[in-house]
Enzyme design. Structure first.
Site, PDB file in Angstrom:
ATOM      1  N   LYS A   1       0.739  -1.083   0.460  1.00  0.00           N
ATOM      2  CA  LYS A   1       0.008  -0.300  -0.035  1.00  0.00           C
ATOM      3  C   LYS A   1       1.162   1.192   0.345  1.00  0.00           C
ATOM      4  CE  LYS A   1      -3.676  -2.438   2.081  1.00  0.00           C
ATOM      5  NZ  LYS A   1      -4.652  -2.134   2.966  1.00  0.00           N
TER       6      LYS A   1
ATOM      7  N   ASP B   1      -9.191   1.989   2.114  1.00  0.00           N
ATOM      8  CA  ASP B   1      -9.750   0.924   3.103  1.00  0.00           C
ATOM      9  C   ASP B   1     -11.038   2.158   4.527  1.00  0.00           C
ATOM     10  OD1 ASP B   1      -8.270  -0.780   1.937  1.00  0.00           O
ATOM     11  OD2 ASP B   1      -6.717  -0.425   3.263  1.00  0.00           O
TER      12      ASP B   1
END
Length: 277
Positions: free
Chosen positions: A68, A105
């Site tokens: 990420k 997220d």
């Protein structure tokens, strides 16, 4: 014959990923023609793998552990929530050929907690375990729900403290080591480490969770994770894993890519039905 648009999720490990099935279900539900696959990509091969994927006609990528922060560096343009989190889980090819980075997220987590499980975050004391990319991505969206405070606990205290400093402009937040959690209590404890998937947990003191408190593990599995079990053993009113968050963040990515917002509850119900009883 026109080939369907290509999407994928990159990560390591990736075999357990439910993302391909989720996006297939979204595509069927919304009448979208696309393909979505999981690819095992180690960190050292990330840049070349992403470049190849888009060069060969790929339209969008999800990036999971441990990619990420690398995806954040790769994206040419970033949304505000991605900028704040310094972590990207969604890459999208733009009309002009540039790559946009976003992080879905946090909104996925908050939606699962507040909408799917009717948990209010306003005025709550929240503890996040871990100070990596997963934590980075959820802090700002949680602050949008006006909690009383956020505490980040990590084995490396300096990392937790540094991360907390970066978000001080958003609200009351601090970083500490696990040994500093004694005699403190929290309304919501979020496990943002992947350790519980392998049965590992940080040293958490007793009475860390208030009565009627909630535990949430960002990780998920067919069986309860070690942290979900810890929550159950410590009398959490709800001890949840990240399957709902996974579906919600996927729906947000799907919307970014396709401009269509799928219904998440039928997909969550279907995946839950397939778990071990």
């Amino acid at each position: 014959m026109t080939l369907p648009d290509r999407y994928a999720v990159f990560g390591q490990p990736i075999k357990h990923s439910k993302s391909p099935r989720i996006h297939q279900l979204f595509a069927q539900q919304t009448g979208q023609a696309l393909s979505y696959e999981a690819q095992e990509v180690p960190a050292e091969q990330f840049e070349s793998a992403v470049s190849t994927f888009f060069a060969e006609g790929g339209k969008g990528l999800n990036c999971t552990v441990p990619l990420k922060e690398l995806a954040w560096a790769y994206a040419q343009y970033k949304t505000e929530r991605a900028q704040l989190g310094k972590a990207v889980n969604t890459l999208a090819l733009q009309v002009d050929g540039t790559i946009l980075g976003d992080n879905t997220d946090g909104v996925g987590l908050v939606t699962d907690l507040t909408v799917n499980h009717d948990i209010s975050l306003g005025g709550s004391r929240i503890l996040i375990l871990g100070a990596g990319g997963a934590t980075r991505g959820i802090i700002a969206p949680i602050f949008e729900k006006s909690p009383q405070s956020i505490t980040i606990a990590n084995r490396t205290i300096d990392k937790a403290a540094k991360l907390a400093t970066e978000f001080q402009h958003k609200g009351t937040i601090s970083g500490c080591g696990f040994n500093e959690l004694k005699n403190r209590q929290f309304d919501l404890i979020i496990n943002a480490t992947s350790a519980s998937l392998s049965g590992q947990l940080p040293p958490l003191p007793e009475d860390l969770l208030v009565k009627q408190g909630v535990c949430y593990d960002l990780a998920y599995g067919n069986e309860p994770t070690a942290f979900v079990r810890w929550g159950q053993e410590n009398r959490a009113v709800k001890s949840l894993d990240g399957l709902g968050m996974l579906v919600e963040q996927a729906a947000e990515a799907f919307f970014i890519w396709r401009g269509v917002r799928p219904q998440t509850q039928p997909v969550i119900d279907l995946l839950n039905a397939g778990r071990n009883p």
